[in-house]
Motif scaffolding. Structure first.
Motif, short mmCIF file in Angstrom:
data_model
loop_
_atom_site.label_atom_id
_atom_site.label_comp_id
_atom_site.label_asym_id
_atom_site.label_seq_id
_atom_site.Cartn_x
_atom_site.Cartn_y
_atom_site.Cartn_z
N ILE A 1 44.61 48.27 41.39
CA ILE A 1 44.27 47.09 40.60
C ILE A 1 43.70 47.62 39.29
O ILE A 1 42.82 48.48 39.30
CB ILE A 1 43.23 46.20 41.32
N GLU B 1 42.85 41.13 36.93
CA GLU B 1 44.00 41.26 37.82
C GLU B 1 43.61 40.97 39.27
O GLU B 1 44.34 40.32 40.01
CB GLU B 1 44.62 42.65 37.72
N ARG C 1 45.23 37.89 41.49
CA ARG C 1 45.91 38.09 42.79
C ARG C 1 45.32 37.21 43.88
O ARG C 1 46.02 36.77 44.77
CB ARG C 1 45.85 39.54 43.20
N ASP C 2 43.99 37.00 43.82
CA ASP C 2 43.34 36.14 44.81
C ASP C 2 42.03 35.64 44.23
O ASP C 2 41.06 36.39 44.14
CB ASP C 2 43.10 36.89 46.12
#
Length: 117
Positions: free
Chosen positions: A42, A47, A51-52
């Motif tokens: 990552i 980022e 992603r989550d």
């Protein structure tokens, strides 16, 4: 423990493998001061959140105290931490102390850890 930290899921015993659902893990880890061993590959906290978004529940993400164990990795499969950490525990300890207590090792250069910004 040697670096002055505490594993958020420390239950005692000798097992290093803990099964827990993702949300419970995030709930237990949310108030931590730092996240060492964050996701490899990552490039940034942005980022990570893209992603989550649930990672935003974690205090270390909100305050920028997240370290991956992928420093110095070349290629796609290996990192120095995986290959060298057992043979160089003093360097692992120094990285952890620098992450958890940066005032104690102000000139430290990370060997195995990489701070996400």
């Amino acid at each position: 423990h040697d670096a002055g930290g505490r594993y958020f899921f420390d239950r005692g015993g000798s097992s290093s493998y803990v099964r827990a659902d993702y949300e419970r893990t995030l709930w237990l880890a949310a108030p931590a001061d730092a996240w060492v061993g964050g996701p490899n590959r990552i490039t940034s906290l942005g980022e990570l959140l893209a992603r989550d978004a649930r990672h935003g529940w974690l205090r270390p993400v909100r305050i920028g105290q997240v370290w991956a164990l992928d420093a110095g990795g070349e290629g796609t499969w290996t990192y120095p931490y995986v290959d060298q950490s057992l043979d160089r525990p003093h360097l692992v300890l120094a990285d952890l102390i620098a992450a958890l207590h940066p005032d104690r090792l102000p000139d430290h250069r990370d060997v195995f850890t990489r701070r996400l910004r």
